[in-house]
Design an enzyme around this catalytic site. Structure first.
Site, PDB file in Angstrom:
ATOM      1  N   SER A 176       0.802  -1.224   0.000  1.00  0.00           N
ATOM      2  CA  SER A 176       0.000   0.000   0.000  1.00  0.00           C
ATOM      3  C   SER A 176       0.833   1.272   0.000  1.00  0.00           C
ATOM      4  O   SER A 176       0.400   2.285  -0.526  1.00  0.00           O
ATOM      5  CB  SER A 176      -0.962  -0.007   1.184  1.00  0.00           C
ATOM      6  OG  SER A 176      -0.265  -0.170   2.401  1.00  0.00           O
ATOM      7  N   HIS A 204      -5.276  -3.027  -3.032  1.00  0.00           N
ATOM      8  CA  HIS A 204      -4.864  -2.072  -4.071  1.00  0.00           C
ATOM      9  C   HIS A 204      -4.699  -2.717  -5.439  1.00  0.00           C
ATOM     10  O   HIS A 204      -4.248  -2.081  -6.381  1.00  0.00           O
ATOM     11  CB  HIS A 204      -3.556  -1.381  -3.668  1.00  0.00           C
ATOM     12  CG  HIS A 204      -3.682  -0.639  -2.377  1.00  0.00           C
ATOM     13  ND1 HIS A 204      -4.143   0.648  -2.291  1.00  0.00           N
ATOM     14  CD2 HIS A 204      -3.453  -1.035  -1.101  1.00  0.00           C
ATOM     15  CE1 HIS A 204      -4.186   1.025  -1.030  1.00  0.00           C
ATOM     16  NE2 HIS A 204      -3.767   0.026  -0.291  1.00  0.00           N
ATOM     17  N   LYS A 236     -11.683   1.375  -2.169  1.00  0.00           N
ATOM     18  CA  LYS A 236     -10.610   1.889  -3.027  1.00  0.00           C
ATOM     19  C   LYS A 236     -11.074   1.867  -4.483  1.00  0.00           C
ATOM     20  O   LYS A 236     -11.891   2.676  -4.856  1.00  0.00           O
ATOM     21  CB  LYS A 236      -9.336   1.108  -2.730  1.00  0.00           C
ATOM     22  CG  LYS A 236      -8.845   1.521  -1.334  1.00  0.00           C
ATOM     23  CD  LYS A 236      -7.849   0.642  -0.678  1.00  0.00           C
ATOM     24  CE  LYS A 236      -7.589   1.211   0.719  1.00  0.00           C
ATOM     25  NZ  LYS A 236      -7.023   0.260   1.645  1.00  0.00           N
TER      26      LYS A 236
HETATM   27  C1  LIG Z   1      -6.945   0.172   3.056  1.00  0.00           C
HETATM   28  C2  LIG Z   1      -6.438  -1.183   3.363  1.00  0.00           C
HETATM   29  C3  LIG Z   1      -7.103  -2.003   4.268  1.00  0.00           C
HETATM   30  C4  LIG Z   1      -8.242  -1.506   5.093  1.00  0.00           C
HETATM   31  O1  LIG Z   1      -9.417  -1.461   4.365  1.00  0.00           O
HETATM   32  P1  LIG Z   1     -10.599  -0.534   4.905  1.00  0.00           P
HETATM   33  O2  LIG Z   1     -11.794  -1.043   4.207  1.00  0.00           O
HETATM   34  O3  LIG Z   1     -10.225   0.853   4.552  1.00  0.00           O
HETATM   35  O4  LIG Z   1     -10.656  -0.755   6.396  1.00  0.00           O
HETATM   36  C5  LIG Z   1      -6.666  -3.287   4.414  1.00  0.00           C
HETATM   37  N1  LIG Z   1      -5.582  -3.745   3.749  1.00  0.00           N
HETATM   38  C6  LIG Z   1      -4.892  -2.970   2.908  1.00  0.00           C
HETATM   39  C7  LIG Z   1      -3.706  -3.539   2.195  1.00  0.00           C
HETATM   40  C8  LIG Z   1      -5.295  -1.659   2.694  1.00  0.00           C
HETATM   41  O5  LIG Z   1      -4.604  -0.868   1.880  1.00  0.00           O
END
Ligand SMILES: *Cc1c(COP(=O)(O)O)cnc(C)c1O
Length: 396
Positions: A176, A204, A236
């Site tokens: 990330s 991602h 995302k």
């Molecule tokens: C953003 C993210 C999460 C968390 O997801 P949310 O739905 O925002 O709680 C988990 N794992 C990774 C790799 C992330 O980038």
């Protein structure tokens, strides 16, 4: 409360103080923040779907049909037709038997690791895994081991010397804060050699990489036997909110019985599930979004290379520019803000000490002109702010 105020003062002094900006209007690459317009290069809305009219409409219709709140957890009366249909569509999209919705990715990770492991077991995590995965390992009853980033040798030797009854390897699919891909084919091999389970959090990757948006498993051509536990987030690339775990029928049934962050929480609003169903349709049918994004990534990397900017080696929309110290990362971020670009500085403990960075992210909603203007601004800012040019000296 004296301790709190000295903690806060120290955070300020170390340039680690965090504050929130107030956004007005829809999430978009042209965004109004604290009353001023900026071009944003830091959201995770990779496909530009967060304020897409079809999603907005699906959410409005969902609210009309289901109301706003889900009213209860999935195991009581919170599991609507909208959730159920979305789970089936996500299972089909990821090529898995089943999918299970969680309210957030953080909760999906906590619930899954804890449900699968007990105190005789071990979890092996990449050092750069997302905080939610690290916390999942810490909060489970299992022993947590962390291997050097993407280092199969480091992981293998930990597995060799482990006497855990169940072993679980956990990795981000796309890291990330760095944007690089996990070495999934090698991780699959190691997991099979050591009879370990493999869990990939592709927050991602899904929707973004792979020809059909199937994420890092599709990118590497890996199937559900090779990557048996797949986590995706919906906040995302899908532009909405929530998360899911996809895998075998047995995996999903086990999570329904045991995952505490699934059982003891309110189901996300059904209207959000309806909006996500609309997003999934666009992810599947509008491949031009991924194609445009790929071209923007190339354009940005080529432009940065011409300036001698040392970007990290990444082929994804996450294109970090490591600055070094938190103070300087803040200075670069503020100078860009003055030029109308919103790119937040990412500082420790989110990233390791000395590697504070601008986490530049590209979106299918950006135009080539946005990218060119960002490159111009970066050229000026790195010239003005970084007198000894650390950005250009940085090497991996
Ligand atoms: C953003 C993210 C999460 C968390 O997801 P949310 O739905 O925002 O709680 C988990 N794992 C990774 C790799 C992330 O980038």
């Amino acid at each position: 409360m004296k301790e709190l105020s000295s903690f806060l003062a120290q955070q300020r002094q170390d340039h680690l103080y965090r504050h929130r900006r107030v956004v007005d209007g829809p999430q978009s690459v042209e965004i109004k923040v604290d009353g001023k317009e900026y071009v944003s290069f830091c959201s995770n809305d990779y496909l530009g779907l967060a304020s897409h009219p079809q999603l907005v409409k699906a959410m409005q219709q969902g609210a009309e049909r289901y109301g706003v709140g889900s009213g209860a957890s999935h195991l009581i009366t919170g599991h609507s037709h909208a959730h159920h249909a979305l789970e089936q569509e996500l299972a089909e999209f990821t090529g898995r038997q089943r999918a299970l919705l969680f309210s957030t990715g953080y909760m999906a990770n906590l619930g899954t690791v804890a449900a699968l492991l007990d105190r005789h077991d071990s979890v092996f995590e990449d050092k750069l895994n997302h905080a939610s995965l690290i916390d999942a390992g810490r909060l489970s009853d299992a022993r947590l081991l962390r291997y050097a980033h993407a280092d199969i040798g480091s992981l293998s030797s930990q597995l060799d010397s482990s006497d855990a009854s169940t072993k679980l390897i956990v990795t981000d699919g796309v890291f990330s804060m760095d944007g690089d891909l996990a070495p999934l084919p090698e991780l699959v091999k190691v997991s099979q050699q050591h009879n370990a389970m493999l869990m990939v959090d592709d927050a991602h990757g899904l929707g973004v990489i792979g020809k059909h948006g199937g994420g890092s498993p599709e990118h590497f051509g890996l199937d559900s036997d090779q990557v048996p536990i797949l986590v995706g987030t919906l906040g995302k690339a899908f532009g909405t909110f929530g998360a899911f775990v996809a895998g075998s029928d047995d995996l999903i049934e086990t999570l329904i019985q045991k995952a505490r962050s699934y059982i003891y929480t309110t189901a996300l609003p059904p209207a959000v599930a309806e909006a996500t169903r609309a997003a999934l349709q666009l992810v599947k049918t509008e491949s031009w979004r991924r194609e445009h994004l790929t071209r923007l990534i190339e354009r940005f990397r080529n432009g940065a290379a011409q300036q001698g900017l040392a970007l990290m080696p990444s082929s994804t929309p996450i294109q970090p520019l490591v600055v070094g110290e938190a103070e300087q990362a803040m200075a670069v971020s503020n100078a860009l803000l003055d030029k109308g670009f919103l790119i937040t500085a990412i500082r420790p403990p989110t990233v390791p000490d000395g590697s504070a960075r601008l986490r530049i992210t590209l979106s299918a909603a950006h135009s080539e002109d946005h990218v060119d203007r960002l490159l111009e601004a970066l050229a000026a800012v790195t010239r003005d702010v970084c007198t000894h040019e650390p950005l250009r000296e940085f090497s991996q």
